[in-house]
Motif scaffolding. Structure first.
Motif, PDB file in Angstrom:
ATOM      1  N   PRO B  72       0.825  -1.219   0.000  1.00 35.17           N
ATOM      2  CA  PRO B  72       0.000   0.000   0.000  1.00 35.17           C
ATOM      3  C   PRO B  72       0.859   1.270   0.000  1.00 35.17           C
ATOM      4  CG  PRO B  72      -0.631  -1.509   1.787  1.00 35.17           C
ATOM      5  CD  PRO B  72       0.653  -2.021   1.227  1.00 35.17           C
ATOM      6  N   THR B  73       0.670   2.107  -1.007  1.00 38.57           N
ATOM      7  CA  THR B  73       1.351   3.406  -1.057  1.00 38.57           C
ATOM      8  C   THR B  73       0.362   4.443  -1.570  1.00 38.57           C
ATOM      9  OG1 THR B  73       2.082   3.441  -3.368  1.00 38.57           O
ATOM     10  CG2 THR B  73       3.472   2.209  -1.823  1.00 38.57           C
ATOM     11  N   ALA B  74       0.764   5.701  -1.526  1.00 37.55           N
ATOM     12  CA  ALA B  74      -0.088   6.778  -2.053  1.00 37.55           C
ATOM     13  C   ALA B  74       0.339   7.132  -3.477  1.00 37.55           C
ATOM     14  CB  ALA B  74       0.007   8.003  -1.144  1.00 37.55           C
ATOM     15  N   LEU B  75       1.158   6.273  -4.107  1.00 38.46           N
ATOM     16  CA  LEU B  75       1.763   6.618  -5.400  1.00 38.46           C
ATOM     17  C   LEU B  75       1.001   6.014  -6.568  1.00 38.46           C
ATOM     18  CD1 LEU B  75       5.465   5.920  -4.398  1.00 38.46           C
ATOM     19  CD2 LEU B  75       4.257   8.107  -4.346  1.00 38.46           C
ATOM     20  N   ARG B  76       1.140   6.655  -7.729  1.00 41.24           N
ATOM     21  CA  ARG B  76       0.590   6.108  -8.951  1.00 41.24           C
ATOM     22  C   ARG B  76       1.682   5.327  -9.673  1.00 41.24           C
ATOM     23  NH1 ARG B  76      -2.947  10.080 -12.511  1.00 41.24           N
ATOM     24  NH2 ARG B  76      -2.130  11.535 -10.979  1.00 41.24           N
ATOM     25  N   ALA B  77       1.333   4.227 -10.313  1.00 44.23           N
ATOM     26  CA  ALA B  77       2.332   3.439 -11.045  1.00 44.23           C
ATOM     27  C   ALA B  77       2.905   4.273 -12.185  1.00 44.23           C
ATOM     28  CB  ALA B  77       1.703   2.174 -11.591  1.00 44.23           C
ATOM     29  N   PRO B  78       4.233   4.215 -12.386  1.00 50.38           N
ATOM     30  CA  PRO B  78       4.833   4.933 -13.518  1.00 50.38           C
ATOM     31  C   PRO B  78       4.260   4.420 -14.845  1.00 50.38           C
ATOM     32  CG  PRO B  78       6.525   4.076 -12.023  1.00 50.38           C
ATOM     33  CD  PRO B  78       5.226   3.464 -11.603  1.00 50.38           C
ATOM     34  N   LEU B  83       1.524  -2.800 -12.829  1.00 47.82           N
ATOM     35  CA  LEU B  83       1.417  -2.752 -11.371  1.00 47.82           C
ATOM     36  C   LEU B  83       0.600  -3.924 -10.850  1.00 47.82           C
ATOM     37  CD1 LEU B  83       1.765  -1.159  -8.643  1.00 47.82           C
ATOM     38  CD2 LEU B  83      -0.463  -0.126  -9.147  1.00 47.82           C
ATOM     39  N   ILE B  84       1.137  -4.624  -9.839  1.00 48.49           N
ATOM     40  CA  ILE B  84       0.369  -5.629  -9.100  1.00 48.49           C
ATOM     41  C   ILE B  84       0.339  -5.175  -7.646  1.00 48.49           C
ATOM     42  CG2 ILE B  84       0.235  -8.052  -8.383  1.00 48.49           C
ATOM     43  CD1 ILE B  84       1.779  -8.817 -10.877  1.00 48.49           C
ATOM     44  N   SER B  85      -0.855  -4.878  -7.135  1.00 45.93           N
ATOM     45  CA  SER B  85      -0.979  -4.365  -5.769  1.00 45.93           C
ATOM     46  C   SER B  85      -1.222  -5.497  -4.784  1.00 45.93           C
ATOM     47  CB  SER B  85      -2.145  -3.377  -5.683  1.00 45.93           C
ATOM     48  OG  SER B  85      -1.867  -2.244  -6.459  1.00 45.93           O
ATOM     49  N   CYS B  86      -0.646  -5.385  -3.600  1.00 47.45           N
ATOM     50  CA  CYS B  86      -0.881  -6.366  -2.552  1.00 47.45           C
ATOM     51  C   CYS B  86      -0.788  -5.662  -1.214  1.00 47.45           C
ATOM     52  CB  CYS B  86       0.125  -7.506  -2.651  1.00 47.45           C
ATOM     53  SG  CYS B  86       1.831  -6.948  -2.661  1.00 47.45           S
ATOM     54  N   GLU B  87      -1.174  -6.371  -0.157  1.00 50.44           N
ATOM     55  CA  GLU B  87      -1.152  -5.731   1.158  1.00 50.44           C
ATOM     56  C   GLU B  87      -0.158  -6.384   2.116  1.00 50.44           C
ATOM     57  OE1 GLU B  87      -4.895  -5.460   3.263  1.00 50.44           O
ATOM     58  OE2 GLU B  87      -3.902  -4.565   5.001  1.00 50.44           O
ATOM     59  N   THR B  88      -0.236  -7.716   2.246  1.00 49.28           N
ATOM     60  CA  THR B  88       0.589  -8.407   3.237  1.00 49.28           C
ATOM     61  C   THR B  88       1.823  -9.033   2.582  1.00 49.28           C
ATOM     62  OG1 THR B  88      -0.468 -10.540   2.917  1.00 49.28           O
ATOM     63  CG2 THR B  88      -1.522  -9.038   4.474  1.00 49.28           C
ATOM     64  N   ALA B  89       2.764  -9.452   3.442  1.00 45.86           N
ATOM     65  CA  ALA B  89       3.966 -10.126   2.948  1.00 45.86           C
ATOM     66  C   ALA B  89       3.595 -11.404   2.193  1.00 45.86           C
ATOM     67  CB  ALA B  89       4.895 -10.463   4.119  1.00 45.86           C
ATOM     68  N   ARG B  90       2.599 -12.129   2.715  1.00 48.08           N
ATOM     69  CA  ARG B  90       2.234 -13.383   2.049  1.00 48.08           C
ATOM     70  C   ARG B  90       1.588 -13.134   0.693  1.00 48.08           C
ATOM     71  NH1 ARG B  90      -0.683 -16.538   6.816  1.00 48.08           N
ATOM     72  NH2 ARG B  90      -1.370 -14.403   7.187  1.00 48.08           N
ATOM     73  N   GLU B  91       0.817 -12.032   0.586  1.00 50.87           N
ATOM     74  CA  GLU B  91       0.252 -11.686  -0.721  1.00 50.87           C
ATOM     75  C   GLU B  91       1.358 -11.276  -1.700  1.00 50.87           C
ATOM     76  OE1 GLU B  91      -3.942 -10.036   1.181  1.00 50.87           O
ATOM     77  OE2 GLU B  91      -2.640  -8.647   0.081  1.00 50.87           O
ATOM     78  N   MET B  92       2.351 -10.527  -1.176  1.00 50.13           N
ATOM     79  CA  MET B  92       3.456 -10.099  -2.046  1.00 50.13           C
ATOM     80  C   MET B  92       4.254 -11.312  -2.528  1.00 50.13           C
ATOM     81  SD  MET B  92       6.407  -7.212  -1.364  1.00 50.13           S
ATOM     82  CE  MET B  92       5.302  -5.803  -1.527  1.00 50.13           C
ATOM     83  N   GLU B  93       4.517 -12.246  -1.606  1.00 48.46           N
ATOM     84  CA  GLU B  93       5.225 -13.483  -1.968  1.00 48.46           C
ATOM     85  C   GLU B  93       4.485 -14.220  -3.086  1.00 48.46           C
ATOM     86  OE1 GLU B  93       4.697 -16.665   0.785  1.00 48.46           O
ATOM     87  OE2 GLU B  93       6.684 -17.520   0.401  1.00 48.46           O
TER      88      GLU B  93
END
Lengths: 241, 241
Positions: B72-78, B83-93
């Motif tokens: 989660p960030t306040a940024l827009r993808a370049p 862009l693949i968004s996720c919240e937790t470490a397990r989702e990112m993994e």
């Protein structure tokens, strides 16, 4: 009766864009608080700050002198509103208590109930793959809503608290109004079913000494305008407006 | 020698805006992870995501096929980045492991080392003013950098890790490179003295098998461009560019 007539008159002035709340000092708290664990880690609450910022905006639109005391958000302060930024519950408490006496307080901030007992000076290091630190001991944060609501010569004449609940919304909110000593509670159903947290719409119950109003589902901006009008109506109903 | 000549040739092409990394698949992880405690509370890391987003942007500018896996960030993808968004470490993994084989991985994300052992279904309620919940037990999160770095037929040929340190930056970073099994570490001094966390400037050390480079203090965008050039140089130095 006279009360309804006064409210009707003021609502008409609102429709004509008049500054019906001119001279009224209103503090709005908004956003989450972040409670540091170490220099890079913290405990947080889900709160975008949008509802509070929208309320500050709506009250400023009616001419009120609005101070917005905000935890970390990605939002810009609305035009004409004085922003005071803070991070932790204790910083927010200090910022609010330092203000001159206010006519109204609208406490939308999702203040963390608890913070870590102590903050580490250095980043906690993971020593190996399965290394886990000791369980994180917590301590109660200041209860800013209860402090503002406590009887005092400087107590705002109207204190509005917020409640974000995931179950038994009305019962919890009614109990919270009594427990905190505030005048109104704006209760927000944040259960996954309602799916409003961080979103643009809100499902609201307004708890007052007169009872419970169920508001239709509406955007946070509409909730803000309706609450600002309710606050104006309340001023109209008091003798010293 | 030939290597320097090749690098010089490519750097000139970069200056002429050519897509020198065309066809290279690069995954960049960025931002913090949020680890839920209950529906409204979570553990978080200070990370704006700016450095990772800037690196994704700089690599895309050189023509790479960039996937940005972001917490989660306040940024827009370049522009031009997937862009693949996720919240937790397990989702990112899970998001990273699901990607097709990548040529390079740049792991800037501030993945939470630990998460609460369990997530409460309902919001934890404060029963009275001093009510405090049991200490929060933690468990180790997946180590995404170590997993990407582990020997495998699909291992990216270059894995770049990041280290945010508040003390002994070089020693910790050198040790982290070995421990994680990655190729490079970009180490970041986030001590209060350096005062870069969430800010626009970064103080960087690049740890490679060849040694340690101290980079001058520069903006995150400059760090990103310099790292993208270093990655291009590395491709030039390998036989199969």
């Amino acid at each position: 009766d006279i009360k309804d007539a006064v409210i009707g008159f003021f609502r008409q002035r609102v429709r004509h864009g008049e500054a019906v709340l001119a001279g009224k000092k209103i503090v709005v708290t908004a956003g989450p608080t972040h409670e540091p664990i170490d220099p890079v880690r913290y405990l947080a609450n889900r709160s975008s700050g949008r509802q509070g910022y929208a309320i500050a905006d709506a009250l400023a639109d009616l001419g009120a002198d609005v101070t917005l005391v905000s935890g970390p958000t990605a939002l810009r302060a609305p035009a004409g509103v004085t922003l005071i930024s803070c991070e932790t519950a204790r910083e927010m408490e200090a910022a609010v208590m330092r203000l001159p006496p206010q006519d109204v307080a609208v406490c939308t901030a999702a203040v963390a109930d608890w913070r870590p007992v102590s903050e580490a000076d250095q980043k906690m290091k993971k020593k190996d793959r399965d290394d886990v630190p000791a369980p994180l001991s917590l301590v109660a944060n200041p209860d800013i809503l209860a402090e503002i609501s406590a009887p005092s010569v400087h107590r705002p004449r109207l204190v509005v608290g917020f409640a974000a609940e995931t179950e038994n919304v009305e019962a919890y909110a009614v109990a919270k109004r009594t427990r905190k000593g505030c005048d109104w509670i704006v209760a927000n159903d944040v259960s996954l079913a309602a799916n409003v947290m961080g979103g643009v719409e809100n499902q609201i119950l307004l708890i007052t000494p007169q009872g419970v109003e169920y508001w239709p589902r509406m955007t946070k901006e509409e909730v803000a305008r309706r609450l600002a009008i309710s606050i104006m109506d309340w001023f109209c109903s008091t003798s010293d407006f």
